[in-house]
Design an enzyme around this catalytic site. Structure first.
Site, PDB file in Angstrom:
ATOM      1  N   LYS A 118       0.828  -1.216   0.000  1.00 60.88           N
ATOM      2  CA  LYS A 118       0.000   0.000   0.000  1.00 60.88           C
ATOM      3  C   LYS A 118       0.853   1.252   0.000  1.00 60.88           C
ATOM      4  O   LYS A 118       0.474   2.254  -0.598  1.00 60.88           O
ATOM      5  CB  LYS A 118      -0.957  -0.004   1.198  1.00 60.88           C
ATOM      6  CG  LYS A 118      -2.084  -1.020   1.019  1.00 60.88           C
ATOM      7  CD  LYS A 118      -3.215  -0.808   2.005  1.00 60.88           C
ATOM      8  CE  LYS A 118      -4.339  -1.792   1.735  1.00 60.88           C
ATOM      9  NZ  LYS A 118      -5.384  -1.785   2.743  1.00 60.88           N
ATOM     10  N   LYS A 200      -4.437 -10.410  -6.660  1.00 60.81           N
ATOM     11  CA  LYS A 200      -5.732 -10.715  -6.036  1.00 60.81           C
ATOM     12  C   LYS A 200      -6.803  -9.719  -6.497  1.00 60.81           C
ATOM     13  O   LYS A 200      -6.481  -8.573  -6.835  1.00 60.81           O
ATOM     14  CB  LYS A 200      -5.596 -10.742  -4.515  1.00 60.81           C
ATOM     15  CG  LYS A 200      -5.668  -9.425  -3.867  1.00 60.81           C
ATOM     16  CD  LYS A 200      -5.909  -9.468  -2.368  1.00 60.81           C
ATOM     17  CE  LYS A 200      -6.058  -8.017  -1.965  1.00 60.81           C
ATOM     18  NZ  LYS A 200      -6.421  -7.654  -0.689  1.00 60.81           N
ATOM     19  N   LYS A 203     -11.224  -4.562  -4.278  1.00 59.58           N
ATOM     20  CA  LYS A 203     -12.335  -3.630  -4.482  1.00 59.58           C
ATOM     21  C   LYS A 203     -11.850  -2.252  -4.901  1.00 59.58           C
ATOM     22  O   LYS A 203     -12.612  -1.457  -5.415  1.00 59.58           O
ATOM     23  CB  LYS A 203     -13.270  -3.566  -3.265  1.00 59.58           C
ATOM     24  CG  LYS A 203     -12.634  -3.318  -1.890  1.00 59.58           C
ATOM     25  CD  LYS A 203     -13.716  -3.209  -0.815  1.00 59.58           C
ATOM     26  CE  LYS A 203     -13.454  -3.827   0.534  1.00 59.58           C
ATOM     27  NZ  LYS A 203     -12.195  -3.712   1.205  1.00 59.58           N
TER      28      LYS A 203
HETATM   29  P1  TYM Z   1     -10.471  -6.013   3.513  1.00 58.85           P
HETATM   30  O1  TYM Z   1     -11.539  -4.986   3.685  1.00 58.85           O
HETATM   31  O2  TYM Z   1      -9.359  -5.713   2.589  1.00 58.85           O
HETATM   32  O3  TYM Z   1     -11.108  -7.381   3.068  1.00 58.85           O
HETATM   33  C1  TYM Z   1     -12.159  -7.954   3.804  1.00 58.85           C
HETATM   34  C2  TYM Z   1     -12.043  -9.461   3.798  1.00 58.85           C
HETATM   35  O4  TYM Z   1     -12.105  -9.962   2.471  1.00 58.85           O
HETATM   36  C3  TYM Z   1     -10.976 -10.795   2.222  1.00 58.85           C
HETATM   37  N1  TYM Z   1     -10.580 -10.623   0.808  1.00 58.85           N
HETATM   38  C4  TYM Z   1     -10.459 -11.621  -0.063  1.00 58.85           C
HETATM   39  N2  TYM Z   1     -10.646 -12.947   0.051  1.00 58.85           N
HETATM   40  C5  TYM Z   1     -10.449 -13.708  -1.049  1.00 58.85           C
HETATM   41  N3  TYM Z   1     -10.080 -13.214  -2.249  1.00 58.85           N
HETATM   42  C6  TYM Z   1      -9.880 -11.882  -2.420  1.00 58.85           C
HETATM   43  N4  TYM Z   1      -9.518 -11.396  -3.592  1.00 58.85           N
HETATM   44  C7  TYM Z   1     -10.063 -11.025  -1.282  1.00 58.85           C
HETATM   45  N5  TYM Z   1      -9.970  -9.679  -1.096  1.00 58.85           N
HETATM   46  C8  TYM Z   1     -10.268  -9.460   0.197  1.00 58.85           C
HETATM   47  C9  TYM Z   1      -9.902 -10.297   3.175  1.00 58.85           C
HETATM   48  O5  TYM Z   1      -8.936 -11.296   3.421  1.00 58.85           O
HETATM   49  C10 TYM Z   1     -10.723  -9.961   4.390  1.00 58.85           C
HETATM   50  O6  TYM Z   1     -10.957 -11.115   5.173  1.00 58.85           O
HETATM   51  N6  TYM Z   1      -7.752  -5.387   7.667  1.00 58.85           N
HETATM   52  C11 TYM Z   1      -8.921  -6.029   7.106  1.00 58.85           C
HETATM   53  C12 TYM Z   1     -10.189  -5.629   7.843  1.00 58.85           C
HETATM   54  C13 TYM Z   1     -10.123  -5.847   9.314  1.00 58.85           C
HETATM   55  C14 TYM Z   1     -10.153  -7.101   9.980  1.00 58.85           C
HETATM   56  C15 TYM Z   1     -10.068  -6.804  11.380  1.00 58.85           C
HETATM   57  C16 TYM Z   1     -10.229  -8.437   9.551  1.00 58.85           C
HETATM   58  C17 TYM Z   1     -10.033  -4.854  10.251  1.00 58.85           C
HETATM   59  N7  TYM Z   1      -9.999  -5.448  11.498  1.00 58.85           N
HETATM   60  C18 TYM Z   1     -10.042  -7.792  12.331  1.00 58.85           C
HETATM   61  C19 TYM Z   1     -10.208  -9.441  10.521  1.00 58.85           C
HETATM   62  C20 TYM Z   1     -10.113  -9.130  11.898  1.00 58.85           C
HETATM   63  C21 TYM Z   1      -9.054  -5.632   5.644  1.00 58.85           C
HETATM   64  O7  TYM Z   1      -8.504  -4.650   5.225  1.00 58.85           O
HETATM   65  O8  TYM Z   1      -9.884  -6.444   4.945  1.00 58.85           O
END
Ligand code: TYM
Length: 337
Positions: A118, A200, A203
């Site tokens: 990032k 990957k 969004k």
């Molecule tokens: P974020 O918002 O980037 O993504 C949310 C969840 O979606 C999963 N994910 C994917 N899984 C499979 N294939 C993909 N292409 C893909 N893109 C995203 C991510 O692995 C995630 O599970 N830091 C985290 C949010 C967060 C969080 C937490 C998660 C904040 N606090 C505590 C778990 C526990 C994040 O940025 O996810």
């Protein structure tokens, strides 16, 4: 009457409301939230504090936070079973973050792959929040004493860091936190970009053809699938080195709850055109009930606001307990002495 007294293990997870969620978010995370909510004491949150580590317009963030909350419910999270809330509504997360920040090392934070990626992408805004973001994530998890963390593969490293911080804190101050484990699905843990299948699906990708959003219309899904990058081999086999075809097979398996082998068998002897239209149909079928429920929920803002309030209230009961325990252990409560 239920006479069992054993407390269920807690699970927690969260998704950033930076944009409309993709099928990567759905198969990697959201789908498992729903599957786990009956067997665990489940906490699911809209991670809006995390979303400002990249610049986001406040009005847009406010709107997307509500929309993401609605999408959680539309996907099947039952607010009567699970504690669903918006992260900033429970300020204890930031209180715990400070305590953990003093127990996390800059060396380990600078090793985080996502920080490196990032900060390379937004060289003009490498803010301290982007760097310390995994500590806030550790606080999200540890504050609910969560045992399992349903996430996609890209978040595994952050959950491992959370484990290290929890173990370190327990050793220093005595048993305080449950040490969490990532829960990563066998299929769907890493849905790849439709345009660059070595990357990957994200969004926030600049190219909308790279992702399918949960709210994409059927026509658009068909169009994006038609444009999906494959290869010139022409044969449908399950070979991870052929990233484009393998990704389409994975998406099909995730939609139909089957294995990759089932998907290969389904398209045996067929061409890429059939594969792409078969995958598009499977996605449309999977998303349709979620989209219908989402539209219904979004029309009822009063209900959503009330559920957010109730969720935050419930979350806060557990969060307060953990913070007061931690603050006591760290000597932040001298007024009680
Ligand atoms: P974020 O918002 O980037 O993504 C949310 C969840 O979606 C999963 N994910 C994917 N899984 C499979 N294939 C993909 N292409 C893909 N893109 C995203 C991510 O692995 C995630 O599970 N830091 C985290 C949010 C967060 C969080 C937490 C998660 C904040 N606090 C505590 C778990 C526990 C994040 O940025 O996810």
């Amino acid at each position: 009457m239920d006479t069992t007294t054993k407390k269920k293990d807690a699970v927690l997870s969260g998704i950033q409301p930076t944009s409309v969620l993709t099928i990567g978010n759905y198969f990697g995370a959201l789908k498992n939230y729903v599957a786990m909510q009956d067997d665990f004491d489940a906490y699911y949150m809209v991670a809006n504090l995390h979303a400002q580590t990249v610049r986001m317009d406040p009005t847009e963030l406010r709107r997307r936070s509500v929309e993401t909350f609605a999408l959680f419910l539309a996907a099947g999270i039952d607010p009567n079973h699970s504690t669903v809330f918006v992260q900033s509504h429970v300020p204890e997360h930031t209180q715990l973050t400070w305590a953990l920040m003093c127990n996390a090392y800059t060396g380990e934070l600078s090793r985080m792959t996502q920080f490196k990626e990032k900060s390379a992408k937004s060289a003009e805004n490498i803010n301290a929040g982007l760097f310390t973001y995994p500590v806030l994530m550790a606080a999200d998890i540890l504050i609910y004493q969560a045992k399992y963390i349903p996430v996609g593969a890209d978040q595994k490293q952050h959950v491992e860091l959370t484990r290290d911080i929890a173990i370190r804190f327990n050793n220093l101050y005595g048993e305080t936190f449950v040490v969490p484990e990532p829960y990563i699905p066998k299929i769907g843990a890493r849905i790849m970009s439709l345009q660059e299948p070595e990357k990957k699906m994200s969004k926030s990708d600049a190219n909308p053809n790279a992702y399918i959003r949960i709210l994409d219309e059927p026509d658009l899904i068909v169009k994006k699938l038609k444009r999906a990058v494959t290869d010139s081999e022409g044969e449908i086999t399950a070979n991870p080195d052929r990233a484009g075809v393998y990704n389409l097979l994975s998406i099909y398996s995730a939609c139909t709850n089957g294995t990759i082998e089932d998907a290969v068998a389904r398209f045996a002897g067929k061409g890429y055109g059939d594969l792409k239209s078969g995958v598009a149909d499977a996605i449309v079928d999977t998303l349709k009930p979620i989209q219908t429920e989402y539209a219904r929920l979004l029309a009822d803002k009063a209900y959503l606001t009330e559920q957010m309030r109730l969720g935050a209230e419930r979350a806060q009961i557990t969060a307060r307990k953990t913070v007061s325990k931690v603050y006591h252990k760290m000597g932040f409560d001298s007024y009680q002495a």
